[in-house]
Design an enzyme around this catalytic site. Structure first.
Site, PDB file in Angstrom:
ATOM      1  CE1 TYR A   1      -3.968   2.159   0.810  1.00 14.10           C
ATOM      2  CE2 TYR A   1      -2.534   3.174   2.456  1.00 14.10           C
ATOM      3  CZ  TYR A   1      -3.701   3.181   1.710  1.00 14.10           C
ATOM      4  OH  TYR A   1      -4.591   4.210   1.865  1.00 14.10           O
TER       5      TYR A   1
ATOM      6  CE  LYS B   1      -3.567   4.838  -1.518  1.00 12.39           C
ATOM      7  NZ  LYS B   1      -4.626   5.442  -2.339  1.00 12.39           N
TER       8      LYS B   1
HETATM    9  P1  NAP Z   1     -13.240   2.485   1.284  1.00  7.39           P
HETATM   10  O1  NAP Z   1     -14.234   2.955   2.282  1.00  7.39           O
HETATM   11  O2  NAP Z   1     -12.697   1.114   1.384  1.00  7.39           O
HETATM   12  O3  NAP Z   1     -13.871   2.726  -0.199  1.00  7.39           O
HETATM   13  C1  NAP Z   1     -13.127   2.363  -1.323  1.00  7.39           C
HETATM   14  C2  NAP Z   1     -13.875   2.743  -2.586  1.00  7.39           C
HETATM   15  O4  NAP Z   1     -13.087   2.334  -3.707  1.00  7.39           O
HETATM   16  C3  NAP Z   1     -15.209   2.052  -2.723  1.00  7.39           C
HETATM   17  O5  NAP Z   1     -16.142   2.910  -3.342  1.00  7.39           O
HETATM   18  C4  NAP Z   1     -14.896   0.866  -3.635  1.00  7.39           C
HETATM   19  O6  NAP Z   1     -15.994   0.389  -4.409  1.00  7.39           O
HETATM   20  C5  NAP Z   1     -13.885   1.503  -4.547  1.00  7.39           C
HETATM   21  N1  NAP Z   1     -13.052   0.518  -5.232  1.00  7.39           N
HETATM   22  C6  NAP Z   1     -12.305  -0.472  -4.692  1.00  7.39           C
HETATM   23  N2  NAP Z   1     -11.690  -1.165  -5.653  1.00  7.39           N
HETATM   24  C7  NAP Z   1     -12.070  -0.607  -6.844  1.00  7.39           C
HETATM   25  C8  NAP Z   1     -11.783  -0.870  -8.199  1.00  7.39           C
HETATM   26  N3  NAP Z   1     -10.970  -1.874  -8.567  1.00  7.39           N
HETATM   27  N4  NAP Z   1     -12.353  -0.086  -9.146  1.00  7.39           N
HETATM   28  C9  NAP Z   1     -13.179   0.929  -8.815  1.00  7.39           C
HETATM   29  N5  NAP Z   1     -13.489   1.223  -7.543  1.00  7.39           N
HETATM   30  C10 NAP Z   1     -12.933   0.468  -6.569  1.00  7.39           C
HETATM   31  O7  NAP Z   1     -11.945   3.442   1.278  1.00  7.39           O
HETATM   32  P2  NAP Z   1     -11.768   4.970   1.763  1.00  7.39           P
HETATM   33  O8  NAP Z   1     -11.315   4.927   3.178  1.00  7.39           O
HETATM   34  O9  NAP Z   1     -12.933   5.773   1.402  1.00  7.39           O
HETATM   35  O10 NAP Z   1     -10.496   5.381   0.895  1.00  7.39           O
HETATM   36  C11 NAP Z   1     -10.605   6.099  -0.335  1.00  7.39           C
HETATM   37  C12 NAP Z   1      -9.207   6.432  -0.825  1.00  7.39           C
HETATM   38  O11 NAP Z   1      -8.530   7.207   0.174  1.00  7.39           O
HETATM   39  C13 NAP Z   1      -8.331   5.202  -1.073  1.00  7.39           C
HETATM   40  O12 NAP Z   1      -7.501   5.420  -2.183  1.00  7.39           O
HETATM   41  C14 NAP Z   1      -7.496   5.118   0.189  1.00  7.39           C
HETATM   42  O13 NAP Z   1      -6.280   4.452  -0.033  1.00  7.39           O
HETATM   43  C15 NAP Z   1      -7.294   6.587   0.513  1.00  7.39           C
HETATM   44  N6  NAP Z   1      -6.974   6.834   1.918  1.00  7.39           N
HETATM   45  C16 NAP Z   1      -7.845   6.501   2.911  1.00  7.39           C
HETATM   46  C17 NAP Z   1      -7.499   6.748   4.236  1.00  7.39           C
HETATM   47  C18 NAP Z   1      -8.409   6.411   5.382  1.00  7.39           C
HETATM   48  O14 NAP Z   1      -7.976   6.620   6.536  1.00  7.39           O
HETATM   49  N7  NAP Z   1      -9.618   5.955   5.183  1.00  7.39           N
HETATM   50  C19 NAP Z   1      -6.265   7.336   4.541  1.00  7.39           C
HETATM   51  C20 NAP Z   1      -5.402   7.669   3.498  1.00  7.39           C
HETATM   52  C21 NAP Z   1      -5.769   7.412   2.183  1.00  7.39           C
HETATM   53  P3  NAP Z   1     -16.935  -0.823  -3.863  1.00  7.39           P
HETATM   54  O15 NAP Z   1     -17.727  -0.239  -2.730  1.00  7.39           O
HETATM   55  O16 NAP Z   1     -17.785  -1.185  -5.016  1.00  7.39           O
HETATM   56  O17 NAP Z   1     -15.997  -1.894  -3.410  1.00  7.39           O
END
Ligand code: NAP
Length: 248
Positions: free
Chosen positions: A156, A160
């Site tokens: 990961y 990133k």
């Molecule tokens: P999440 O709740 O797990 O949601 C992930 C989203 O990505 C969902 O809508 C999922 O769709 C979609 N997705 C997964 N695989 C996919 C694919 N192959 N093609 C298209 N869509 C796909 O994650 P989140 O926490 O909102 O994170 C969003 C972004 O922010 C990510 O890139 C993550 O790495 C980054 N981020 C998050 C955090 C955190 O603390 N949460 C911190 C730093 C960075 P489905 O629902 O259909 O599976």
């Protein structure tokens, strides 16, 4: 006048979490929102309805961000449905955490494909449209982990960190055509992705945050609003840490 009035935006992975938060804030600011999901069809369709009720155009598309052909087909469809693309947000992402000793090759490859290759796929697919209109904003959702690393997340963190190198390179390549490319590095944001972590790990993260709270999806959406709008017209190639001061 709303900040994103009439702008057409694509957000990858907006069926839940940060992507949903961005879609809601963008619609409230007048943007038409095309967004993708991978398997969560019901929440995606519910979000599409919610955004249309806010008075903007919206459509959910099932599309695998890791697939080059899906991304090309998606962009063609969005152009047909919306007539243009002003902003791309590469937000879709997954985790497959493990210590290197136990990390399978497939866990490495899949995370790189969905988190990093997806950024290449989508950016390449929108590039021609943005070049023609001599305008565009691309926002890549990196992570604090891409900046500082994290034990148990080598795949990961590599994906990133790769997004940051990609962001800076594209900012250099496309700046002369008025296409900006920036990254956001969220810290600990409360979504399904972080809900998987055990309580001790979460407490450890919280203790290290000067603002003493996890971030909300709205905190990230507001940073995206800045990068998507003309408020950031003279900002490109940057990484904005939205992490409560975690990296300070
Ligand atoms: P999440 O709740 O797990 O949601 C992930 C989203 O990505 C969902 O809508 C999922 O769709 C979609 N997705 C997964 N695989 C996919 C694919 N192959 N093609 C298209 N869509 C796909 O994650 P989140 O926490 O909102 O994170 C969003 C972004 O922010 C990510 O890139 C993550 O790495 C980054 N981020 C998050 C955090 C955190 O603390 N949460 C911190 C730093 C960075 P489905 O629902 O259909 O599976």
């Amino acid at each position: 006048m709303k900040l994103l009035e009439g702008k057409n935006v694509i957000i990858t992975g907006a069926s839940r979490g940060i992507g949903t938060g961005i879609a809601q804030v963008f619609a409230e600011n007048g943007a038409n929102v095309a967004f993708t999901y991978s398997s969560s069809e019901a929440p995606a369709l519910a979000l599409e309805k919610e955004l249309i009720n806010k008075g903007v155009k919206s459509k959910a598309y099932k599309s695998n961000a890791g697939s080059f052909s899906d991304s090309e087909a998606l962009v063609a469809k969005v152009l047909e449905d919306f007539g243009g693309i002003d902003v791309l947000i590469n937000n879709a992402g997954i985790t497959k955490d493990n210590l290197l000793m136990r990390m399978a090759e497939d866990d490495f490859d899949t995370v790189i494909e969905i988190n990093l290759k997806s950024v290449f796929n989508m950016t390449k697919a929108v590039q021609r449209t943005m070049l023609k209109q001599r305008k565009g904003s691309i926002i890549n959702m990196s992570s604090v982990v891409g900046v500082k690393g994290n034990a148990g997340q080598a795949n990961y963190a590599a994906s990133k960190a790769g997004m940051i190198g990609f962001t800076k390179s594209i900012a250099l390549e496309l700046g002369s055509r008025n296409i900006r490319c920036n990254a956001i590095a969220p810290g600990f944001i409360e979504t399904e992705m972080t809900a998987k972590l055990d309580d001790k790990v979460v407490q450890g993260w919280r203790d290290g945050i000067p603002l003493k709270r996890g971030g909300s999806t709205e905190d990230i959406a507001n940073a995206c609003l800045f990068f998507a709008s003309d408020l950031s017209a003279y900002v490109t190639g940057q990484v904005l840490n939205v992490d409560g001061g975690m990296l300070t």
